[in-house]
Design a protein around this motif. Structure first.
Motif, short mmCIF file in Angstrom:
data_model
loop_
_atom_site.label_atom_id
_atom_site.label_comp_id
_atom_site.label_asym_id
_atom_site.label_seq_id
_atom_site.Cartn_x
_atom_site.Cartn_y
_atom_site.Cartn_z
N ARG A 133 -11.41 -7.69 8.86
CA ARG A 133 -10.12 -7.42 9.43
C ARG A 133 -9.11 -7.16 7.96
O ARG A 133 -8.22 -6.29 7.79
CB ARG A 133 -9.30 -8.77 9.86
CG ARG A 133 -9.90 -9.03 11.24
CD ARG A 133 -9.78 -10.27 11.99
NE ARG A 133 -9.98 -10.56 13.19
CZ ARG A 133 -9.93 -11.62 13.89
NH1 ARG A 133 -9.57 -12.59 13.15
NH2 ARG A 133 -10.78 -11.81 14.99
N LEU A 145 0.97 -1.23 -0.11
CA LEU A 145 -0.02 0.00 -0.06
C LEU A 145 0.83 1.24 0.12
O LEU A 145 1.68 1.44 1.19
CB LEU A 145 -0.81 -0.16 1.28
CG LEU A 145 -1.92 -1.39 1.45
CD1 LEU A 145 -2.66 -1.20 2.71
CD2 LEU A 145 -2.73 -1.69 0.12
N ASP A 146 1.00 1.87 -1.26
CA ASP A 146 1.87 3.15 -1.20
C ASP A 146 3.36 2.83 -0.86
O ASP A 146 4.06 3.57 -0.16
CB ASP A 146 1.22 4.00 -0.31
CG ASP A 146 -0.26 4.54 -0.95
OD1 ASP A 146 -0.45 4.40 -2.01
OD2 ASP A 146 -0.90 5.25 0.20
N ARG A 181 -10.09 -5.68 5.23
CA ARG A 181 -10.49 -4.22 4.73
C ARG A 181 -9.76 -3.39 5.56
O ARG A 181 -9.51 -2.45 5.15
CB ARG A 181 -11.96 -4.07 4.59
CG ARG A 181 -12.68 -5.19 3.70
CD ARG A 181 -14.11 -4.70 3.52
NE ARG A 181 -14.42 -3.39 2.97
CZ ARG A 181 -15.59 -2.98 2.99
NH1 ARG A 181 -16.42 -3.10 3.47
NH2 ARG A 181 -15.60 -1.51 2.43
N SER A 182 -9.68 -3.66 6.94
CA SER A 182 -9.19 -2.72 7.81
C SER A 182 -7.51 -2.57 7.48
O SER A 182 -7.12 -1.40 7.44
CB SER A 182 -9.20 -3.03 9.33
OG SER A 182 -8.52 -4.21 9.61
N LYS A 183 -7.04 -3.55 7.06
CA LYS A 183 -5.66 -3.71 6.63
C LYS A 183 -5.29 -2.80 5.41
O LYS A 183 -4.10 -2.52 5.05
CB LYS A 183 -4.91 -5.03 6.74
CG LYS A 183 -4.91 -5.55 8.10
CD LYS A 183 -4.01 -6.86 8.05
CE LYS A 183 -3.85 -7.37 9.57
NZ LYS A 183 -3.30 -8.60 9.50
N LEU A 184 -6.44 -3.11 4.39
CA LEU A 184 -6.16 -2.20 2.98
C LEU A 184 -6.36 -0.70 3.27
O LEU A 184 -6.17 0.19 2.35
CB LEU A 184 -7.51 -2.80 2.25
CG LEU A 184 -6.97 -4.19 1.86
CD1 LEU A 184 -8.22 -4.72 0.93
CD2 LEU A 184 -5.74 -4.31 1.01
N ALA A 185 -6.64 -0.25 4.57
CA ALA A 185 -6.86 1.02 4.87
C ALA A 185 -7.87 1.95 4.01
O ALA A 185 -8.77 1.39 3.67
CB ALA A 185 -5.44 1.56 4.93
N HIS A 186 -7.38 2.97 3.15
CA HIS A 186 -8.08 3.88 2.55
C HIS A 186 -8.14 3.19 1.06
O HIS A 186 -8.96 3.96 0.23
CB HIS A 186 -7.28 5.15 2.44
CG HIS A 186 -5.79 5.19 1.84
ND1 HIS A 186 -4.94 4.70 2.81
CD2 HIS A 186 -5.42 5.44 0.80
CE1 HIS A 186 -3.72 5.00 2.12
NE2 HIS A 186 -4.00 5.28 0.96
N TYR A 187 -7.88 1.75 1.07
CA TYR A 187 -8.09 1.21 -0.26
C TYR A 187 -9.24 0.32 -0.06
O TYR A 187 -9.21 -0.66 -0.95
CB TYR A 187 -6.66 0.69 -1.05
CG TYR A 187 -5.93 1.73 -1.32
CD1 TYR A 187 -5.96 2.46 -2.30
CD2 TYR A 187 -4.80 1.93 -0.70
CE1 TYR A 187 -5.32 3.28 -2.74
CE2 TYR A 187 -3.82 2.88 -1.09
CZ TYR A 187 -3.94 3.79 -2.14
OH TYR A 187 -3.10 4.51 -2.48
N GLN A 188 -9.75 0.16 0.89
CA GLN A 188 -10.47 -0.92 1.39
C GLN A 188 -11.81 -1.18 0.49
O GLN A 188 -12.28 -2.28 0.39
CB GLN A 188 -10.89 -0.84 2.76
CG GLN A 188 -11.95 0.32 3.15
CD GLN A 188 -12.33 0.43 4.72
OE1 GLN A 188 -13.39 -0.18 5.02
NE2 GLN A 188 -11.42 1.01 5.48
N ALA A 226 1.38 -4.41 3.62
CA ALA A 226 0.19 -4.32 4.38
C ALA A 226 0.08 -5.11 5.43
O ALA A 226 -0.82 -5.03 6.31
CB ALA A 226 -1.20 -4.72 3.22
#
Length: 255
Positions: free
Chosen positions: A214, A160-161, A216-223, A165
């Motif tokens: 869980r 992620l960026d 989706r939470s680790k994908l942060a703003h890409y969830q 992740a």
């Protein structure tokens, strides 16, 4: 697989006591031509082994990579299933004791590359993987600080960026299952059946929701790349910020 050498045929001569005095005069030459006799008595050449087998190991079988997609098979007037069954029938005819196993290799629609290369990477062929690593050596530098999401199938990682992740094994398997079925909604029962079939205690549908939450939470703003379809299940949606690397993997479906 072991290779047996053809045995050398030898003839035995039986000696009997002569019924008349033995003559010491030279006997005429035998009726069998000398060349034929020499050929029969010469040892047969050893059969070649299967490539170079390291010391302490033995050949137990082989892999035949077949690269062809469904559209090409249809153009040839056949299907992948018929090709598999024909190869199995041929193997059973030549070597009835042989065991066979076949799996289909999947890749996202529109993925480039030769079909056979996709299959070799999917089945983790060492030579194909080494070639891939060499080709991607220069690309690794550009992976350090990219923007967006990189889903690296062969390396089992998500960036992620430019930062990892930190997905667990099961979280990555869940994401990978959705990615390889991009645009299709997968219900919870299918996820349980495909991803937890080997576990002693299969989760229920509520547990699947926890795993997805869980992830989706680790994908942060890409969830949002993992969509919830109410009353049905989940779907992977790709957008401009998502890049899928080396997207080839063995299919969970076996012929």
């Amino acid at each position: 697989m072991s290779l047996a050498l053809a045995p050398t045929v030898r003839t035995a001569t039986t000696l009997t006591a002569p019924s008349s005095p033995v003559s010491l005069a030279p006997r005429p030459a035998q009726s069998v031509p000398a060349a034929a006799a020499a050929q029969a008595s010469a040892p047969r050449p050893a059969q070649p082994r299967v490539r170079a087998v390291p010391e302490g190991t033995e050949a137990r079988g082989f892999v035949l990579y077949v690269g062809i997609d469904e559209s090409k098979a249809e153009a040839d007037g056949t299907t992948l299933h018929r090709i598999v069954e024909a190869l199995r029938a041929l193997t059973a005819d030549i070597a009835p004791s042989a065991e066979t196993y076949a799996a289909v290799a999947l890749a996202p629609e529109g993925a480039g590359g030769r079909d056979v290369d996709v299959v070799r990477l999917a089945l983790q062929d060492p030579a194909a993987l080494a070639k891939q690593r060499e080709a991607q050596g220069a690309a690794d530098d550009t992976d350090r600080h990219p923007n967006g999401v990189i889903i690296d199938i062969s390396r089992k990682r998500v960036l992620l960026d430019g930062e990892a992740a930190g997905l667990t094994y099961k979280e990555f398997e869940l994401l990978q299952y959705l990615v390889l079925r991009e645009g299709r909604t997968i219900d919870r029962h299918e996820l349980i059946e495909r991803l937890w079939a080997a576990d002693e205690e299969a989760p229920n549908e509520r547990t699947i929701d926890v795993h997805v939450r869980r992830l989706r939470s680790k994908l942060a703003h890409y969830q949002d790349i993992v969509r919830t379809v109410r009353g049905v299940g989940y779907r992977f949606d790709r957008h401009a910020d998502v890049s899928i690397r080396q997207a080839s993997t063995p299919s969970p479906d076996v012929f």
